[in-house]
Design a protein around this motif. Structure first.
Motif, PDB file in Angstrom:
ATOM      1  N   SER A 211      -2.154  21.840 -34.078  1.00  0.00           N
ATOM      2  CA  SER A 211      -3.367  22.572 -33.640  1.00  0.00           C
ATOM      3  C   SER A 211      -4.536  21.582 -33.563  1.00  0.00           C
ATOM      4  N   HIS A 212      -4.885  21.145 -32.337  1.00  0.00           N
ATOM      5  CA  HIS A 212      -5.892  20.108 -32.135  1.00  0.00           C
ATOM      6  C   HIS A 212      -7.265  20.726 -31.850  1.00  0.00           C
ATOM      7  N   ASN A 213      -8.235  19.834 -31.837  1.00  0.00           N
ATOM      8  CA  ASN A 213      -9.602  20.207 -31.465  1.00  0.00           C
ATOM      9  C   ASN A 213      -9.983  19.484 -30.183  1.00  0.00           C
ATOM     10  N   VAL A 214     -10.923  20.073 -29.406  1.00  0.00           N
ATOM     11  CA  VAL A 214     -11.374  19.496 -28.128  1.00  0.00           C
ATOM     12  C   VAL A 214     -12.679  18.750 -28.377  1.00  0.00           C
ATOM     13  N   PHE A 215     -12.674  17.474 -28.023  1.00  0.00           N
ATOM     14  CA  PHE A 215     -13.895  16.686 -28.159  1.00  0.00           C
ATOM     15  C   PHE A 215     -14.742  16.778 -26.893  1.00  0.00           C
ATOM     16  N   ASN A 216     -14.107  16.645 -25.708  1.00  0.00           N
ATOM     17  CA  ASN A 216     -14.753  16.862 -24.403  1.00  0.00           C
ATOM     18  C   ASN A 216     -13.667  17.225 -23.407  1.00  0.00           C
ATOM     19  N   SER A 217     -13.999  17.147 -22.119  1.00  0.00           N
ATOM     20  CA  SER A 217     -13.041  17.586 -21.084  1.00  0.00           C
ATOM     21  C   SER A 217     -11.835  16.698 -20.987  1.00  0.00           C
ATOM     22  N   THR A 218     -11.883  15.454 -21.476  1.00  0.00           N
ATOM     23  CA  THR A 218     -10.747  14.524 -21.368  1.00  0.00           C
ATOM     24  C   THR A 218     -10.208  14.089 -22.721  1.00  0.00           C
ATOM     25  N   THR A 219     -10.854  14.495 -23.820  1.00  0.00           N
ATOM     26  CA  THR A 219     -10.458  13.991 -25.148  1.00  0.00           C
ATOM     27  C   THR A 219     -10.226  15.150 -26.105  1.00  0.00           C
ATOM     28  N   ILE A 220      -9.148  15.027 -26.893  1.00  0.00           N
ATOM     29  CA  ILE A 220      -8.862  15.965 -27.968  1.00  0.00           C
ATOM     30  C   ILE A 220      -8.626  15.157 -29.235  1.00  0.00           C
ATOM     31  N   TYR A 221      -8.669  15.801 -30.432  1.00  0.00           N
ATOM     32  CA  TYR A 221      -8.460  15.089 -31.676  1.00  0.00           C
ATOM     33  C   TYR A 221      -7.784  16.010 -32.694  1.00  0.00           C
ATOM     34  N   PHE A 222      -7.207  15.323 -33.760  1.00  0.00           N
ATOM     35  CA  PHE A 222      -6.516  16.046 -34.816  1.00  0.00           C
ATOM     36  C   PHE A 222      -6.849  15.357 -36.137  1.00  0.00           C
ATOM     37  N   ASN A 223      -7.253  16.154 -37.158  1.00  0.00           N
ATOM     38  CA  ASN A 223      -7.632  15.628 -38.459  1.00  0.00           C
ATOM     39  C   ASN A 223      -6.396  15.560 -39.370  1.00  0.00           C
ATOM     40  N   VAL A 224      -6.099  14.371 -39.895  1.00  0.00           N
ATOM     41  CA  VAL A 224      -4.975  14.138 -40.820  1.00  0.00           C
ATOM     42  C   VAL A 224      -5.536  14.055 -42.233  1.00  0.00           C
ATOM     43  N   THR A 225      -4.947  14.842 -43.160  1.00  0.00           N
ATOM     44  CA  THR A 225      -5.462  14.916 -44.532  1.00  0.00           C
ATOM     45  C   THR A 225      -4.380  14.451 -45.520  1.00  0.00           C
ATOM     46  N   ASN A 226      -4.780  13.503 -46.419  1.00  0.00           N
ATOM     47  CA  ASN A 226      -3.915  13.052 -47.533  1.00  0.00           C
ATOM     48  C   ASN A 226      -2.514  12.648 -47.040  1.00  0.00           C
ATOM     49  N   ILE A 227      -2.464  11.643 -46.241  1.00  0.00           N
ATOM     50  CA  ILE A 227      -1.186  11.169 -45.710  1.00  0.00           C
ATOM     51  C   ILE A 227      -0.363  10.536 -46.840  1.00  0.00           C
ATOM     52  N   THR A 228       0.939  10.844 -46.885  1.00  0.00           N
ATOM     53  CA  THR A 228       1.830  10.343 -47.961  1.00  0.00           C
ATOM     54  C   THR A 228       3.022   9.553 -47.430  1.00  0.00           C
ATOM     55  N   LYS A 229       3.189   9.458 -46.156  1.00  0.00           N
ATOM     56  CA  LYS A 229       4.320   8.713 -45.594  1.00  0.00           C
ATOM     57  C   LYS A 229       3.973   8.293 -44.182  1.00  0.00           C
ATOM     58  N   ASN A 230       4.826   7.479 -43.619  1.00  0.00           N
ATOM     59  CA  ASN A 230       4.623   7.035 -42.246  1.00  0.00           C
ATOM     60  C   ASN A 230       4.781   8.224 -41.304  1.00  0.00           C
ATOM     61  N   ARG A 231       3.849   8.292 -40.328  1.00  0.00           N
ATOM     62  CA  ARG A 231       3.863   9.404 -39.368  1.00  0.00           C
ATOM     63  C   ARG A 231       3.775   8.837 -37.957  1.00  0.00           C
ATOM     64  N   THR A 232       4.190   9.684 -36.971  1.00  0.00           N
ATOM     65  CA  THR A 232       4.099   9.346 -35.548  1.00  0.00           C
ATOM     66  C   THR A 232       3.386  10.489 -34.830  1.00  0.00           C
ATOM     67  N   TYR A 233       2.379  10.148 -34.007  1.00  0.00           N
ATOM     68  CA  TYR A 233       1.627  11.162 -33.249  1.00  0.00           C
ATOM     69  C   TYR A 233       1.748  10.836 -31.771  1.00  0.00           C
ATOM     70  N   SER A 234       1.757  11.903 -30.926  1.00  0.00           N
ATOM     71  CA  SER A 234       1.869  11.730 -29.478  1.00  0.00           C
ATOM     72  C   SER A 234       1.058  12.811 -28.774  1.00  0.00           C
ATOM     73  N   CYS A 235       0.652  12.506 -27.504  1.00  0.00           N
ATOM     74  CA  CYS A 235      -0.129  13.448 -26.683  1.00  0.00           C
ATOM     75  C   CYS A 235       0.527  13.597 -25.322  1.00  0.00           C
ATOM     76  N   ARG A 236       0.464  14.808 -24.769  1.00  0.00           N
ATOM     77  CA  ARG A 236       1.085  15.093 -23.479  1.00  0.00           C
ATOM     78  C   ARG A 236       0.148  15.965 -22.639  1.00  0.00           C
ATOM     79  N   CYS A 237       0.277  15.802 -21.283  1.00  0.00           N
ATOM     80  CA  CYS A 237      -0.409  16.705 -20.332  1.00  0.00           C
ATOM     81  C   CYS A 237       0.302  16.615 -19.003  1.00  0.00           C
ATOM     82  N   LYS A 238       0.103  17.597 -18.151  1.00  0.00           N
ATOM     83  CA  LYS A 238       0.752  17.643 -16.837  1.00  0.00           C
ATOM     84  C   LYS A 238      -0.230  17.135 -15.788  1.00  0.00           C
ATOM     85  N   CYS A 239       0.033  15.949 -15.320  1.00  0.00           N
ATOM     86  CA  CYS A 239      -0.817  15.328 -14.300  1.00  0.00           C
ATOM     87  C   CYS A 239      -0.174  15.509 -12.931  1.00  0.00           C
ATOM     88  N   PRO A 240      -0.974  15.423 -11.852  1.00  0.00           N
ATOM     89  CA  PRO A 240      -0.382  15.549 -10.501  1.00  0.00           C
ATOM     90  C   PRO A 240       0.724  14.543 -10.265  1.00  0.00           C
TER      91      PRO A 240
END
Length: 814
Positions: A72-101
């Motif tokens: 569940s992300h947040n919108v920063f502007n029309s082209t940018t979104i963000y996600f808050n990570v709290t108390n990380i305890t292990k290695n993680r991987t994050y990715s972003c997707r969208c449908k472009c022409p």
């Protein structure tokens, strides 16, 4: 403060956009750019923000880990979104997707989470001296906790030589979990100072410097051992030292022992040291190792183990022997236990057995070699004998092990059998404790022997243990569940069993699973019942008794309790009826199922009627009376009886008469004139062979005389001798056209060992004539053959082949 935070956020976004624009120009195939506010490496337990900026106008989404999980992300502007990570305890991987022409790849970011480095500690260094010129210093340290990140470290070194020159250098470490580093120094270096510098992406740490004097950490190189040369009690070990050392330690042990150090006698000037290791045991595999040390510093590492056998000696101890008597034949069996390696003192190659009796001396000794694998041997049964067993190796025989064969019962109170024998089964059901009440009056040299074996398999699986006078219990192991074991506790006096108490025991006992197999045999008004044992696996333990059930056709049931040791029982005095019979077996846990029933019938005994007995006996009695009244018939029956019932005929060649003939002429001819067709008294000077049967005397003595009725010379008359009675008939038959009768010599009472050629002088002639008349009348039925048509020749040895018994002619004309 709020204005400051907002400004920092805007600044971060701007920088990120700039970076993404650069990336986008370089990699136009990506659909977005992703970054973290704390970078790709963060400390575990921290919180941060992940941003995504898309290269096209679309509705973007953010995912984490693999397989991708929508966040569940947040919108920063029309082209940018963000996600808050709290108390990380292990290695993680994050990715972003969208449908472009246009189809573009998604973007992703790997976040590594770890800890800061701890300060390295516990630095330890060793100076391994290779030779007199140089050596290698090896250092190890403790890096601290795992950071879950890539770490690197190096060893920093400062050396001080004899000339007080300082040198400083770094050495890269090897290994991550147990880091270490090594460097070479010359013999001129006296002091060193070392410390560790460790780094990872989150920071770096430096240890406290450690100073060493090389002589305090000097260690000689590892010695090399040569193959030891051993006798039965001593081994000579050669040790090669790469560098001269002042101390040398050699240790040795067997497989089951701990290491024992040989006394240090100092190091000689030579690089090869020779040491003697004594106080060893014969025929043992010993392992050796060695290490050396300078006057100061550290001991070298242990050398590789070298092994060698000591030589053999004759066995040091007698065998543990036991004796079992057999009841099936005249053999007994002696048993012995294998010597352990310390008492055998060598490889046993054979056993020797002998049996000695005080009355008859050496009774038995084995002629063939008894294999080293044998644990028992069959010997002849001998009462009050002594059985001796020896073990032999390549160096000689063991001391003799003796045991007496007789088992006598107690004759005094000091040899009372063990009382109150108790069987106690332990919890594991594979061992049993046997205890008994001992007697304080037993002699000091007395002992106990406890033997046990599976029921019916004493010879194959006999086991025993020896106990002292003060022992009153023992634990026997390897007991199979639901199997009956027999045993006994013996009291021994000088290896002679003077008394014993038997017992039976089993574990997990139950009632028998099947009944015994029964077979019956009818004998008149009784039945003999035999049965076979129940198979071992189906007995359920020790059989206490058998029960025979007998039921007649009226439904009357009679049980018969039979001891467990018996295999046959006879039921007598049964009334005529139809019966059913079956058996069961019982243990201490109860009675088992009945066997298959067998049915049989007792018949009424048939008795002969008295009238029938009289009817059969009357003709027989009448016939015997008639025979008794008629003398001629009586004589004829007696002849028949003598022909049928022949005694053993002696060899006439052994008679005195035959020996006398041989001594005089070697041959004797009796020239007899031809006889007429009949035998009468009126013939003049006939030559007859008379058979005289004298009255039976108390000693069963009779005489036989061959007497020509013609003139006799006094020189040829021999006294008649008496010899034991026997039956002898001689018949000569010759065909004759003019004769219908036969003269036959009947020798019914022949003298054994003596035949006279002359008659007795004191014979009564009248009695003889009367006997001849009756004899001629009685033999009227014989064939008419003349037995004296040819002379009788007695030459050489008179044998049974010459004197034949032929009774066939008696019945030809009857």
């Amino acid at each position: 403060m709020a204005t400051m935070s907002q400004t920092w956020t805007i600044f971060t976004v701007v920088i990120g956009l700039a970076v993404q624009l650069c990336i986008g120009e370089k990699y136009p195939e990506k659909s977005c750019a992703i970054w973290s506010s704390h970078g790709p490496v963060v400390q575990r337990g921290t919180s941060f923000t992940v941003y995504c900026t898309f290269n096209c106008k679309c509705k973007g989404s953010m995912y984490s880990d693999h397989p991708p999980t929508l966040q569940s992300h947040n919108v920063f502007n029309s082209t940018t979104i963000y996600f808050n990570v709290t108390n990380i305890t292990k290695n993680r991987t994050y990715s972003c997707r969208c449908k472009c022409p246009s189809p573009l790849d998604p973007c992703g970011l790997d976040i590594s989470a770890g800890y800061l480095l701890e300060r390295p500690e516990n630095i330890s260094c060793i100076y391994k001296v290779k030779d007199n010129e140089s050596g290698v210093v090896s250092c190890t340290w403790n890096r601290g906790r795992d950071t879950f990140l890539r770490n690197s470290s190096k060893l920093c070194v400062r050396t001080v030589s004899k000339s007080h020159a300082d040198t400083e250098f770094n050495v890269s470490s090897r290994g991550t979990d147990f880091p270490s580093a090594s460097f070479t120094v010359t013999s001129s270096v006296q002091l060193i100072s070392v410390w560790v510098l460790a780094q990872n992406p989150l920071g770096s740490q430096v240890s406290i410097p450690i100073n060493y004097t090389l002589s305090d950490i000097a260690m000689p190189s590892t010695p090399a051992l040569g193959q030891p040369e051993c006798s039965s009690r001593e081994c000579i070990v050669k040790v090669e030292l790469p560098v001269k050392a002042q101390h040398l330690e050699i240790q040795y042990r067997t497989e089951a022992q701990t290491w024992t150090s040989s006394p240090d006698s100092g190091v000689q000037m030579s690089s090869v040291q020779v040491r003697s290791i004594s106080s060893l045991e014969p025929y043992m595999l010993y392992h050796f190792r060695a290490r050396s040390k300078f006057s100061s510093g550290l001991w070298s590492q242990w050398s590789a183990n070298i092994s060698s056998w000591t030589q053999e000696e004759a066995p040091a101890k007698e065998l543990d022997v036991w004796y079992a008597e057999l009841t099936s034949d005249s053999k007994s069996r002696v048993y012995w236990k294998e010597l352990n390696i310390s008492t055998a003192r060598g490889k046993i190659i054979e056993y020797n057995v002998s049996v000695y009796s005080q009355n008859s001396g050496l009774v038995f000794v084995n002629k063939e070699s008894i294999s080293a694998d044998a644990r028992d041997y069959s010997v002849p049964f001998c009462t009050d004998c002594e059985v001796t067993v020896w073990a032999r190796n390549s160096k000689g025989l063991s001391p003799p092990a003796r045991i007496k064969t007789h088992h006598t019962k107690a004759k005094s109170t000091q040899f009372v059998p063990p009382q109150d024998v108790v069987r106690q089964v332990t919890a594991d059901n594979h061992s049993v404790t046997i205890s008994w009440r001992k007697h304080d009056t037993a002699p000091l040299h007395s002992a106990y022997v406890l033997e046990w074996y599976p029921e019916g398999h004493k010879l194959e699986e006999l086991r025993w243990i020896r106990l002292g006078r003060k022992d009153n219990h023992a634990v026997i192991t390897d007991i199979k569940p639901c199997e009956c074991y027999e045993g006994a506790v013996y009291v021994l006096n000088n290896e002679s069993s003077v008394s014993r108490t038997r017992f039976t025991v089993s574990t997990l006992e139950s009632a028998p699973e099947v009944g015994p197999s029964v077979q019956e045999t009818i004998e008149g008004n009784k039945v003999k019942v035999t049965w076979t044992e129940i198979p071992t696996g189906q007995r359920g333990g020790c059989v206490t008794n058998y029960t025979i059930y007998l039921e007649n056709d009226s439904g009357e049931l009679r049980p018969y309790a039979i001891p467990a040791s018996k295999r046959m029982h006879t039921i007598k005095d049964l009334s005529p009826a139809s019966y059913s019979l079956w058996m069961t077996a019982s243990t201490a846990k109860g009675e088992g199922p009945e066997c298959q029933k067998v049915k049989f019938f007792i018949q009424q005994e048939t008795q002969l009627s008295p009238l029938l007995v009289c009817a059969v006996a009357a003709p027989i009695v009448l016939f015997l009376v008639c025979v008794y009244q008629c003398s001629a018939l009586k004589q004829r029956l007696w002849v028949y009886f003598q022909c049928v019932m022949l005694d053993d005929v002696p060899d006439p060649a052994n008679s005195k008469w035959a020996q006398q003939c041989t001594q005089e002429k070697g041959k004797m001819n009796l020239q007899l004139p031809p006889s007429n067709s009949s035998v009468t008294e009126e013939e003049e000077e006939p030559i007859l062979v008379d058979v005289e049967e004298l009255p039976k005397q108390s000693s069963d003595i009779c005489t036989l005389t061959l007497s020509p009725q013609t003139s006799r010379s006094p020189e040829s008359e021999l006294a008649t001798l008496a010899y034991p009675l026997t039956t002898y008939i001689k018949s000569f038959s010759h065909d004759s056209d003019s004769s219908d009768h036969t003269q036959t010599s009947l020798d019914t009472n022949t003298t054994v060992g003596y035949i006279s050629s002359h008659g007795p002088e004191n014979m009564d002639e009248e009695y003889q004539e009367e006997e001849e008349e009756e004899f001629v009348e009685m033999l009227g039925f014989f064939p008419s053959h003349n037995i004296f048509t040819e002379p009788l020749e007695f030459g050489g040895k008179l044998t049974l082949n010459t004197v034949k018994i032929d009774c066939s002619d008696i019945f030809q004309n009857s």
